[in-house]
Design a protein around this motif. Structure first.
Motif, PDB file in Angstrom:
ATOM      1  N   UNK A   1      -2.048   4.114  18.061  1.00 46.03           N
ATOM      2  CA  UNK A   1      -0.512   3.844  18.516  1.00 46.03           C
ATOM      3  C   UNK A   1       0.262   3.530  17.427  1.00 46.03           C
ATOM      4  N   UNK A   2      -0.194   2.479  16.369  1.00 46.64           N
ATOM      5  CA  UNK A   2       0.592   2.053  15.251  1.00 46.64           C
ATOM      6  C   UNK A   2      -0.132   1.482  14.267  1.00 46.64           C
ATOM      7  N   UNK A   3      -0.077   2.055  13.126  1.00 50.95           N
ATOM      8  CA  UNK A   3      -0.917   1.444  11.911  1.00 50.95           C
ATOM      9  C   UNK A   3      -0.197   1.178  10.716  1.00 50.95           C
ATOM     10  N   UNK A   4      -0.581   0.162   9.971  1.00 55.79           N
ATOM     11  CA  UNK A   4       0.212  -0.332   8.686  1.00 55.79           C
ATOM     12  C   UNK A   4      -0.903  -0.438   7.674  1.00 55.79           C
ATOM     13  N   UNK A   5      -0.352   0.005   6.461  1.00 58.13           N
ATOM     14  CA  UNK A   5      -1.198  -0.306   5.191  1.00 58.13           C
ATOM     15  C   UNK A   5      -0.273  -1.370   4.431  1.00 58.13           C
ATOM     16  N   UNK A   6      -1.353  -2.677   4.033  1.00 57.77           N
ATOM     17  CA  UNK A   6      -0.595  -3.714   3.636  1.00 57.77           C
ATOM     18  C   UNK A   6      -1.192  -3.829   2.023  1.00 57.77           C
ATOM     19  N   UNK A   7      -0.375  -3.939   1.350  1.00 64.28           N
ATOM     20  CA  UNK A   7      -0.834  -4.109  -0.255  1.00 64.28           C
ATOM     21  C   UNK A   7      -0.166  -5.489  -0.882  1.00 64.28           C
ATOM     22  N   UNK A   8      -1.189  -6.055  -1.534  1.00 64.14           N
ATOM     23  CA  UNK A   8      -0.634  -7.366  -2.155  1.00 64.14           C
ATOM     24  C   UNK A   8       0.045  -7.347  -3.125  1.00 64.14           C
ATOM     25  N   UNK A   9       0.886  -8.074  -3.783  1.00 62.90           N
ATOM     26  CA  UNK A   9       1.740  -7.768  -5.059  1.00 62.90           C
ATOM     27  C   UNK A   9       0.934  -7.600  -6.253  1.00 62.90           C
ATOM     28  N   UNK A  10      -0.293  -8.190  -6.337  1.00 60.23           N
ATOM     29  CA  UNK A  10      -0.943  -8.048  -7.700  1.00 60.23           C
ATOM     30  C   UNK A  10      -1.848  -6.466  -7.541  1.00 60.23           C
TER      31      UNK A  10
END
Length: 272
Positions: free
Chosen positions: A201-210
């Motif tokens: 239904x919904x999906x996100x890719x999360x990346x940290x700043x480093x």
């Protein structure tokens, strides 16, 4: 039964399995209607069927409130039955089942090809009436290394942590959106979230700043799947020898499509 006071009708008695009014007393007011006697208010048609007398001694047509009461009771009973049926059915799980060994279900062929084929899986499952939770941690190392052999040089590793939560009673949607896009994400205060199309239904890719961590969060009905990939370099002479681990940046253009592909395969397997 004991007769009531003058001018009153006593409680009905059972005759032949049906309730009929009890005979009146001799001191009842004259002209009152008696059980078995013609009703003076009845029509003169001799072929008209006799009226059915209820326990209170009144013909049904003289008690219009009974029909309203019966309708209300039937409506209440139907409403209660519908609520019970709806409650017992629970939400639609869309075929998703509990995973008793998430590491077996998550084969991760794309990530293994990109980061290493040797795996040291650790799986945990917790089954409850309201929610099922399964976890898997997989360690990937380059070809020829399995993490248990003594090493004299640096060794690169990658870890994949997968969480699968199946909500059996409540809707995880509002909470999922808040966690995935809110500032209090597990990725820390500095991260970027990108919507992934055509995944659940919904999906996100999360990346940290480093750039040391890449996380994928997916909501599909009652199922929430979270997978995080990290890379690091191990310095030391072998496990248990006080080795040090230093985070290494990931290659997002390689890791992200591999992670999305592997989680898509996992969702297909869990929902069969």
């Amino acid at each position: 039964r004991a007769a009531g006071p003058a001018g009153m009708i006593s409680e009905p008695e059972l005759v032949g399995g049906q309730a009929v009014p009890a005979p009146r007393r001799d001191d009842d007011p004259p002209g009152a209607w008696r059980a078995g006697a013609p009703d003076p208010a009845a029509p003169d048609d001799p072929e008209a069927p006799p009226e059915t007398i209820a326990a209170d001694g009144l013909p049904p047509h003289r008690r219009p409130w009974v029909w309203g009461l019966c309708g209300a009771l039937l409506a209440s009973a139907g409403w209660a039955a519908w609520i019970q049926l709806d409650h017992s059915a629970g939400p639609d799980l869309r075929g998703y089942r509990v995973s008793r060994n998430l590491c077996l279900d998550a084969e991760l062929p794309a990530l293994s090809a990109a980061l290493g084929t040797e795996r040291l899986p650790k799986a945990v499952v917790d089954e409850r009436e309201t929610v099922d939770r399964s976890f898997c941690m997989v360690e990937l190392t380059p070809e020829g290394k399995n993490g248990r052999e003594a090493i004299s040089a640096t060794t690169k590793h990658a870890t994949v942590d997968i969480s699968y939560v199946l909500h059996r009673k409540t809707d995880p949607g509002p909470e999922f959106e808040a966690i995935a896009t809110g500032p209090a994400s597990a990725m820390g205060p500095t991260y970027t979230a990108k919507l992934v199309p055509d995944l659940g239904e919904r999906a996100y890719v999360l990346r940290d700043a480093a750039g040391n961590s890449l996380q994928l969060m997916v909501l599909d009905g009652q199922a929430v799947i979270t997978a995080e990939v990290q890379a690091f370099t191990e310095f030391g002479t072998g496990p248990g020898a006080g080795n040090q681990y230093v985070h290494e940046p990931l290659e997002p253009d390689v890791v992200e499509p591999a992670l999305v592909a592997d989680i898509r395969d996992l969702m297909t397997k869990l929902s069969k």
